[in-house]
Write a protein that holds these residues in place. Sequence first.
Motif, PDB file in Angstrom:
ATOM      1  N   VAL A  95       0.974  -1.230  -0.207  1.00 28.58           N
ATOM      2  CA  VAL A  95       0.004  -0.051   0.146  1.00 28.58           C
ATOM      3  C   VAL A  95       0.772   1.308  -0.363  1.00 28.58           C
ATOM      4  CG1 VAL A  95      -0.406  -0.119   2.844  1.00 28.58           C
ATOM      5  CG2 VAL A  95      -2.054   0.926   1.038  1.00 28.58           C
ATOM      6  N   HIS A 102       4.172  -2.163  -6.700  1.00 28.72           N
ATOM      7  CA  HIS A 102       2.948  -2.210  -6.190  1.00 28.72           C
ATOM      8  C   HIS A 102       2.652  -3.111  -7.301  1.00 28.72           C
ATOM      9  CE1 HIS A 102      -1.292  -1.334  -6.998  1.00 28.72           C
ATOM     10  NE2 HIS A 102      -0.903  -1.377  -5.413  1.00 28.72           N
ATOM     11  N   ARG A 106       0.750  -7.071  -5.668  1.00 30.65           N
ATOM     12  CA  ARG A 106      -0.647  -6.499  -6.504  1.00 30.65           C
ATOM     13  C   ARG A 106      -1.417  -8.038  -7.745  1.00 30.65           C
ATOM     14  NH1 ARG A 106      -5.260  -2.809  -4.502  1.00 30.65           N
ATOM     15  NH2 ARG A 106      -6.878  -3.922  -6.132  1.00 30.65           N
ATOM     16  N   PHE A 113      -9.293 -12.041  -4.939  1.00 32.51           N
ATOM     17  CA  PHE A 113      -9.236 -11.629  -4.284  1.00 32.51           C
ATOM     18  C   PHE A 113     -10.383 -10.589  -5.307  1.00 32.51           C
ATOM     19  CE2 PHE A 113      -6.941 -11.625  -0.756  1.00 32.51           C
ATOM     20  CZ  PHE A 113      -7.431 -10.806   0.305  1.00 32.51           C
ATOM     21  N   ALA A 239      -5.795  -4.403   7.337  1.00 28.61           N
ATOM     22  CA  ALA A 239      -7.078  -4.080   6.643  1.00 28.61           C
ATOM     23  C   ALA A 239      -8.114  -5.260   6.602  1.00 28.61           C
ATOM     24  CB  ALA A 239      -6.658  -3.988   5.117  1.00 28.61           C
ATOM     25  N   THR A 243     -11.205  -2.290   8.939  1.00 31.85           N
ATOM     26  CA  THR A 243     -11.727  -1.614   8.151  1.00 31.85           C
ATOM     27  C   THR A 243     -13.623  -2.184   8.367  1.00 31.85           C
ATOM     28  OG1 THR A 243     -11.958  -3.366   6.074  1.00 31.85           O
ATOM     29  CG2 THR A 243     -10.146  -0.729   6.797  1.00 31.85           C
ATOM     30  N   MET A 247     -17.039  -0.402   9.505  1.00 33.38           N
ATOM     31  CA  MET A 247     -18.345   0.092   8.777  1.00 33.38           C
ATOM     32  C   MET A 247     -19.401  -0.721   9.474  1.00 33.38           C
ATOM     33  SD  MET A 247     -18.237   1.758   6.475  1.00 33.38           S
ATOM     34  CE  MET A 247     -20.038   0.995   5.182  1.00 33.38           C
ATOM     35  N   ARG A 291      -0.565  11.515  -0.201  1.00 34.31           N
ATOM     36  CA  ARG A 291       0.034  11.615  -1.696  1.00 34.31           C
ATOM     37  C   ARG A 291       1.203  12.115  -2.623  1.00 34.31           C
ATOM     38  NH1 ARG A 291      -2.439   7.664  -1.153  1.00 34.31           N
ATOM     39  NH2 ARG A 291      -3.803   6.419  -2.849  1.00 34.31           N
ATOM     40  N   ALA A 341     -14.925   6.027  -1.521  1.00 30.49           N
ATOM     41  CA  ALA A 341     -14.888   5.528   0.038  1.00 30.49           C
ATOM     42  C   ALA A 341     -13.409   4.073   0.254  1.00 30.49           C
ATOM     43  CB  ALA A 341     -16.177   5.095   1.181  1.00 30.49           C
ATOM     44  N   LEU A 342     -13.293   3.291  -1.326  1.00 27.81           N
ATOM     45  CA  LEU A 342     -12.425   2.463  -0.998  1.00 27.81           C
ATOM     46  C   LEU A 342     -11.144   2.940  -1.902  1.00 27.81           C
ATOM     47  CD1 LEU A 342     -15.290  -0.630  -2.027  1.00 27.81           C
ATOM     48  CD2 LEU A 342     -14.343  -0.432   0.180  1.00 27.81           C
ATOM     49  N   GLY A 343     -11.219   4.666  -1.853  1.00 27.51           N
ATOM     50  CA  GLY A 343     -10.007   5.039  -2.552  1.00 27.51           C
ATOM     51  C   GLY A 343     -10.501   4.821  -4.007  1.00 27.51           C
ATOM     52  N   HIS A 347      -4.146   2.300  -5.994  1.00 25.29           N
ATOM     53  CA  HIS A 347      -4.399   1.128  -4.227  1.00 25.29           C
ATOM     54  C   HIS A 347      -5.812   1.070  -3.941  1.00 25.29           C
ATOM     55  CE1 HIS A 347       0.209   1.248  -3.335  1.00 25.29           C
ATOM     56  NE2 HIS A 347      -0.278   2.262  -4.838  1.00 25.29           N
ATOM     57  N   CYS A 349      -8.979  -0.839  -3.236  1.00 24.89           N
ATOM     58  CA  CYS A 349      -9.007  -1.386  -2.170  1.00 24.89           C
ATOM     59  C   CYS A 349      -9.217  -2.477  -2.562  1.00 24.89           C
ATOM     60  CB  CYS A 349     -10.616  -0.832  -1.056  1.00 24.89           C
ATOM     61  SG  CYS A 349      -9.821  -2.591   0.119  1.00 24.89           S
ATOM     62  N   GLY A 351      -9.111  -5.565  -0.955  1.00 25.99           N
ATOM     63  CA  GLY A 351     -10.382  -6.539  -0.168  1.00 25.99           C
ATOM     64  C   GLY A 351     -12.067  -5.544  -0.801  1.00 25.99           C
TER      65      GLY A 351
HETATM   66  C1  HEM Z   1     -15.557  -1.531   3.912  1.00 25.51           C
HETATM   67  C2  HEM Z   1     -13.201  -1.739   4.594  1.00 25.51           C
HETATM   68  C3  HEM Z   1     -13.387  -0.696   3.583  1.00 25.51           C
HETATM   69  C4  HEM Z   1     -12.765  -0.072   3.387  1.00 25.51           C
HETATM   70  C5  HEM Z   1     -13.581   1.051   3.658  1.00 25.51           C
HETATM   71  C6  HEM Z   1     -11.314  -0.231   2.539  1.00 25.51           C
HETATM   72  C7  HEM Z   1     -10.829   0.903   2.282  1.00 25.51           C
HETATM   73  C8  HEM Z   1      -9.591   0.983   1.604  1.00 25.51           C
HETATM   74  C9  HEM Z   1      -9.149   2.252   1.046  1.00 25.51           C
HETATM   75  C10 HEM Z   1      -9.727   4.126   1.182  1.00 25.51           C
HETATM   76  C11 HEM Z   1      -7.904   1.724   0.229  1.00 25.51           C
HETATM   77  C12 HEM Z   1      -6.747   2.576  -0.899  1.00 25.51           C
HETATM   78  C13 HEM Z   1      -5.534   3.112   0.159  1.00 25.51           C
HETATM   79  C14 HEM Z   1      -4.842   3.899  -0.534  1.00 25.51           C
HETATM   80  O1  HEM Z   1      -4.868   4.733  -1.598  1.00 25.51           O
HETATM   81  O2  HEM Z   1      -3.921   4.416  -0.323  1.00 25.51           O
HETATM   82  C15 HEM Z   1      -7.446   0.555   0.764  1.00 25.51           C
HETATM   83  C16 HEM Z   1      -6.698   0.162   0.542  1.00 25.51           C
HETATM   84  C17 HEM Z   1      -6.851  -1.440   0.737  1.00 25.51           C
HETATM   85  N1  HEM Z   1      -7.352  -2.355   1.355  1.00 25.51           N
HETATM   86 FE1  HEM Z   1      -9.452  -1.820   2.251  1.00 25.51          FE
HETATM   87  N2  HEM Z   1     -10.836  -0.791   2.654  1.00 25.51           N
HETATM   88  C18 HEM Z   1     -12.108  -1.516   3.485  1.00 25.51           C
HETATM   89  C19 HEM Z   1     -11.451  -3.342   4.045  1.00 25.51           C
HETATM   90  C20 HEM Z   1     -10.532  -3.964   3.406  1.00 25.51           C
HETATM   91  C21 HEM Z   1     -10.426  -5.623   3.852  1.00 25.51           C
HETATM   92  C22 HEM Z   1     -11.541  -6.734   4.168  1.00 25.51           C
HETATM   93  C23 HEM Z   1      -9.300  -6.056   3.585  1.00 25.51           C
HETATM   94  C24 HEM Z   1      -8.665  -8.023   3.848  1.00 25.51           C
HETATM   95  C25 HEM Z   1      -8.266  -8.131   2.008  1.00 25.51           C
HETATM   96  C26 HEM Z   1      -8.851  -4.763   2.505  1.00 25.51           C
HETATM   97  C27 HEM Z   1      -6.961  -4.599   2.363  1.00 25.51           C
HETATM   98  C28 HEM Z   1      -6.665  -4.288   1.517  1.00 25.51           C
HETATM   99  C29 HEM Z   1      -5.701  -3.827   1.228  1.00 25.51           C
HETATM  100  C30 HEM Z   1      -4.449  -4.656   0.982  1.00 25.51           C
HETATM  101  C31 HEM Z   1      -5.304  -2.814   0.216  1.00 25.51           C
HETATM  102  C32 HEM Z   1      -3.582  -1.737  -0.316  1.00 25.51           C
HETATM  103  C33 HEM Z   1      -4.410  -2.404  -2.032  1.00 25.51           C
HETATM  104  C34 HEM Z   1      -3.182  -1.733  -2.396  1.00 25.51           C
HETATM  105  O3  HEM Z   1      -2.739  -1.006  -2.106  1.00 25.51           O
HETATM  106  O4  HEM Z   1      -2.231  -1.500  -4.183  1.00 25.51           O
HETATM  107  N3  HEM Z   1      -9.627  -3.815   2.812  1.00 25.51           N
HETATM  108  N4  HEM Z   1      -9.052  -0.049   1.473  1.00 25.51           N
END
Ligand code: HEM
Lengths: 403, 62
Positions: A95, A102, A106, A113, A239, A243, A247, A291, A341-343, A347, A349, A351
């Motif tokens: 991340v 990266h 990924r 996933f 993560a 998270t 939620m 960033r 919300a998930l980016g 990067h 999310c 998951g």
């Molecule tokens: C509702 C729940 C979740 C929210 C709101 C959330 C939110 C996010 C966000 C905003 C990012 C982007 C971070 C960035 O740009 O620097 C991210 C990345 C990531 N999330 Fe989630 N996440 C959630 C659930 C999960 C779950 C369950 C996992 C488990 C596997 C997970 C694994 C990851 C990983 C590994 C990254 C890094 C991805 C990358 O850098 O390519 N997340 N998440």
Amino acid sequence: MPESLPAPAPLSTARPRGCPFDPPAELGALRDRHPLSRMSYPDGHVGWLVTGHALARAVAADRRFSSRQELMRLPTPRNGVPAGPLPPAPPGMFVSHDAPEHTRYRRLLAGRFTVRRMRALTERVEQITAERLDAMEGEGPGVDLVVAFAQPVPALMICELLGVPSGDHGHFQRLVSSTNDQNASLEEVGAAMAELGGFLHGLVLAKRASPTDDLLGELVGEDLTDEELTNIAVLLLGAGLDTTANMIALGAFALFTAPEQIAALSEGPEAVDRAVEELLRYLTIAHTGVRTALEDVELGGHLIRAGDSVTISALAADRDPAKFTDPDVLDLRRDATGHLALGHGAHQCLGQQLARVELRVALPALFERFPTLRPAVPADEVAVREDSDIHGVYSLPVTWDEV
Amino acid sequence: MGFEIDRTVCIGAGTCVIKAPAVFAQDPDDGLVVPVGGGVPDSPEVRRAAEACPSGAIVPAP
Ligand code: HEM
């Protein structure tokens, strides 16, 4: 002519009184006049703050803005963290890496996933959810929703998926949330990371010796060092633990304040999917990202210089009236496509499909099992995670009528 | 006008499968996008998928 901007200010973090889901009022005001503005960082750097949706999306999608930790500056002061540069993220903590590192991690993980693979877990999530609801019923009326439901459902699922013994998930959960807590001292965060890393390193070695039928067991067959694999495990477990749990709990809290919305959760799978996206948007629990510009970039009529840090308020962006009609209204029937919300960008999310399955099972099941579910304390007494990188509640006392 | 897919930038997030399941699927090995029927038509679902795509992998055809 670039428009002149207000003097640089520190990032506002205090939520408006009585509105625990809304962005700080200062950020909303900035967004409407200066969606890109100057920001002063705790280390003295003068960088940028993005609060508008279109610009936030543009920065997150643009590879000229780096995620590397050694280039980044913290947007808010953190107890015990020196003002100087941060160390680079270790191998596997992707991340905080850029391409090509990266991309390599990924690509290795994305196939594990996918929408299809995560949906195949639906039945298992339903079982875990039903077991927790049974336990709640046995224990109540009157439980802390965070401990009884919101934390265990995603924790048991991510542990099972990774192949981490879940016996002590409450302990992991505390370790991970302390790493997200801005009030935790550097020593506390370091100790929590070291404990988690030490435990998962041991687990990786055990899986190398005798591979198991789970994600970490499969990953020992890939070309990864022990250090990389351990850090991937730390990232995924962290993560996965701090998270979705927030939620679920914050989602329930938000629904208590808009009870007329709860019916949407029983209007069939498509309505539930829409509701989940809207809760993600409205709450945007991962509210702030950072960033760093790798080169000079022209953006929104301003010149961002190489080395400048850019803080993205995903929460302010997801409440941008230029993007969403009546953005401060929780409307489970709206189409929230495009929320951050998930980016966004490379990067986004990893998951997210797991999180979606968990949310769309857990939230409807909760209100179906306890149609009279309600908070057991006044809303302003609920302990909100004000100083956390991930928004949520520390506890949410709830009750219901026994039938 | 239709859309084209750029697999070189795809990160396998799966957002397109959520928005337009009849048009997009993911390769089970690397998670990257594959168009279900070969081409990618213009439709409201596909436009939503293109908007939701985090990596700019669904682009309007020239
Ligand atoms: C509702 C729940 C979740 C929210 C709101 C959330 C939110 C996010 C966000 C905003 C990012 C982007 C971070 C960035 O740009 O620097 C991210 C990345 C990531 N999330 Fe989630 N996440 C959630 C659930 C999960 C779950 C369950 C996992 C488990 C596997 C997970 C694994 C990851 C990983 C590994 C990254 C890094 C991805 C990358 O850098 O390519 N997340 N998440």
